[in-house]
Design a protein around this motif. Structure first.
Motif, short mmCIF file in Angstrom:
data_model
loop_
_atom_site.label_atom_id
_atom_site.label_comp_id
_atom_site.label_asym_id
_atom_site.label_seq_id
_atom_site.Cartn_x
_atom_site.Cartn_y
_atom_site.Cartn_z
N SER A 96 -0.51 -7.19 -2.71
CA SER A 96 0.45 -6.08 -2.78
C SER A 96 -0.06 -4.97 -3.68
O SER A 96 -0.76 -5.23 -4.66
CB SER A 96 1.79 -6.59 -3.34
N PRO A 97 0.27 -3.73 -3.38
CA PRO A 97 -0.08 -2.62 -4.27
C PRO A 97 0.56 -2.83 -5.64
O PRO A 97 1.58 -3.49 -5.77
CB PRO A 97 0.51 -1.39 -3.56
N LEU A 144 -3.40 -4.78 7.74
CA LEU A 144 -2.78 -5.02 6.43
C LEU A 144 -2.40 -3.71 5.75
O LEU A 144 -1.35 -3.61 5.11
CB LEU A 144 -3.72 -5.84 5.55
N LYS A 145 -3.23 -2.70 5.91
CA LYS A 145 -2.90 -1.38 5.33
C LYS A 145 -1.68 -0.79 6.03
O LYS A 145 -0.83 -0.16 5.38
CB LYS A 145 -4.10 -0.44 5.46
N ASN A 146 -1.56 -0.99 7.33
CA ASN A 146 -0.39 -0.49 8.06
C ASN A 146 0.89 -1.18 7.58
O ASN A 146 1.97 -0.59 7.61
CB ASN A 146 -0.57 -0.72 9.56
N GLY A 199 1.31 -2.02 4.58
CA GLY A 199 1.54 -1.54 3.22
C GLY A 199 0.80 -2.33 2.17
O GLY A 199 0.97 -2.09 0.97
N LEU A 200 -0.04 -3.29 2.62
CA LEU A 200 -0.77 -4.14 1.68
C LEU A 200 -2.19 -3.61 1.46
O LEU A 200 -2.66 -2.72 2.18
CB LEU A 200 -0.86 -5.56 2.24
N ASN A 201 -2.86 -4.16 0.46
CA ASN A 201 -4.27 -3.89 0.27
C ASN A 201 -5.07 -4.64 1.33
O ASN A 201 -4.54 -5.54 2.00
CB ASN A 201 -4.71 -4.32 -1.13
N GLU A 202 -6.32 -4.30 1.50
CA GLU A 202 -7.12 -4.90 2.58
C GLU A 202 -7.32 -6.39 2.44
O GLU A 202 -7.62 -7.08 3.41
CB GLU A 202 -8.47 -4.19 2.69
N GLY A 241 -8.21 -5.50 8.00
CA GLY A 241 -7.88 -4.62 6.89
C GLY A 241 -6.99 -3.47 7.33
O GLY A 241 -6.08 -3.05 6.61
N THR A 242 -7.21 -2.98 8.55
CA THR A 242 -6.39 -1.88 9.07
C THR A 242 -4.95 -2.32 9.27
O THR A 242 -4.01 -1.61 8.91
CB THR A 242 -6.97 -1.38 10.41
#
Length: 270
Positions: free
Chosen positions: A166-167, A155-157, A159-162, A152-153
Motif C-alpha cells: 500500500s502507498p 496493481l497500480k490501477n 492503487g497499490l505499489n507495483e 505491476g500495471t
C-alpha cells in the motif's frame, strides 16, 4: 467474474473503485454506485480475487444438525449448521472438511474468503493460498495466469505499489463476507456450491482516491474430493443478489482506516 469450468475460456470481472480525486468519505451519505465506478479486469484468474464466503461443515462426532441441505438446490438457513468446525489448517486456511454436502459448503466458503483476501495481491502469499485450496492438477497453469494478471500495471490501477504494497499512509482492504451457501450439485466426489457474498475493497486513509466500497455477488465453485479433502477445480461469479442501499452515513477516512486496523478479518466464520 464468470466462468464455466476449468476447461472453459470464459471471462470474469473484478470490480474496484474508480480513480476519482479527493476524499469521498467526509461524513456525506454514501452515493449509489454503478458499473462505471468500477475497474473491469478480464480473465479467468481474476475471478478468484472476488471469491468470498464462509459456510458450514458436517462432521462425525457428537451433536446433530437440523439445518443440513435436503439435496441439490435446497436452500439452508444461515444459522450455524456444522456439527463442529474443522481443526486442520494449511497456514491460516482451514482444511480437513467432511466428505459430504456440508463439508463441501464449508470448504467453498472458507476457500473463497482466502481467495478474496489482500494476500492475493502479493506473489508469495498468492502462491501459498492457491496451492492450499486448489486441485493440484490445475495449480501450475493457474499460478502462471495469476502472475500475469497481477501485473505491476494492474496493481497500480488498484492503487497499490507495483509489489502489491500500500502507498504510505494508506491501508489496502480486500475482505469477503459470506451471507449464505447452497448446494446445486453433489455426486460423491464432486460438488457445485454457490456462495452469496458481500465484499469490501479499496484503500482506507486520508486522501484516498480509491475509497473502500462494498460489492454483492454470488460465487459458484466446482469442487473435487482429492487428497482426502475438497479442492477447487474451477469457479465463477455473477453480480448480486444486491439489496437496496441503506440510508447510512458514510464514515470518514480515519474511521474506516481505524476499523480496518481494529477489526480482524475471519478465516472461519461458522
Amino acid at each position: 467474474m464468470s466462468l464455466g469450468d476449468e476447461n472453459d475460456g470464459g471471462q470474469t470481472r473484478t470490480r474496484l473503485p474508480d480513480g476519482g480525486t479527493g476524499d469521498v468519505y467526509g461524513g456525506a451519505r454514501r452515493p449509489a454506485r454503478n458499473s462505471r465506478s468500477l475497474i473491469t479486469v478480464v480473465g479467468v484468474v481474476v475471478l478468484l480475487i472476488a471469491a468470498i464466503a464462509f459456510a458450514n461443515r458436517s462432521g462425525t462426532g457428537e451433536g446433530t444438525s437440523d439445518d443440513t441441505a435436503k439435496g441439490p438446490g435446497a436452500g439452508a438457513p444461515t444459522s450455524a449448521t456444522g456439527v463442529r468446525p474443522v481443526t486442520g489448517k494449511d497456514g491460516t486456511i482451514p482444511t480437513g472438511y467432511a466428505h459430504d454436502e456440508q463439508g463441501a459448503q464449508s470448504a467453498a466458503a472458507n476457500y473463497a474468503v482466502a481467495l478474496g483476501s489482500d494476500g492475493m495481491f502479493k506473489r508469495d502469499t498468492r502462491h501459498t493460498i492457491v496451492r492450499a485450496v486448489h486441485d493440484p492438477a490445475v495449480v501450475d497453469s493457474l499460478l502462471a495466469s495469476l502472475d500475469q494478471a497481477y501485473s505491476g500495471t494492474f496493481l497500480k490501477n488498484v492503487g497499490l505499489n507495483e509489489d502489491g504494497s500500500s502507498p504510505e499512509g494508506l491501508t489496502f482492504v480486500s475482505r469477503t463476507v459470506p451471507v449464505g451457501t447452497k448446494v446445486t450439485g453433489f455426486e460423491g466426489d464432486t460438488a457445485t456450491i454457490e456462495v452469496w457474498c458481500t465484499g469490501l475493497v479499496g484503500l482506507a486513509g486520508e486522501g484516498s482516491n480509491k475509497p473502500v466500497t462494498e460489492t454483492w455477488f454470488t460465487i459458484t465453485q466446482k469442487l473435487k474430493w482429492t487428497q482426502s479433502d475438497w479442492k477447487i477445480q474451477s469457479s465463477s461469479q455473477q453480480e448480486g443478489p444486491t439489496p437496496v442501499n441503506g440510508d447510512n452515513r458514510a464514515s470518514t477516512a480515519d474511521e474506516i482506516a481505524g476499523a480496518v486496523a481494529g477489526y480482524g478479518g475471519f478465516t472461519y466464520a461458522r
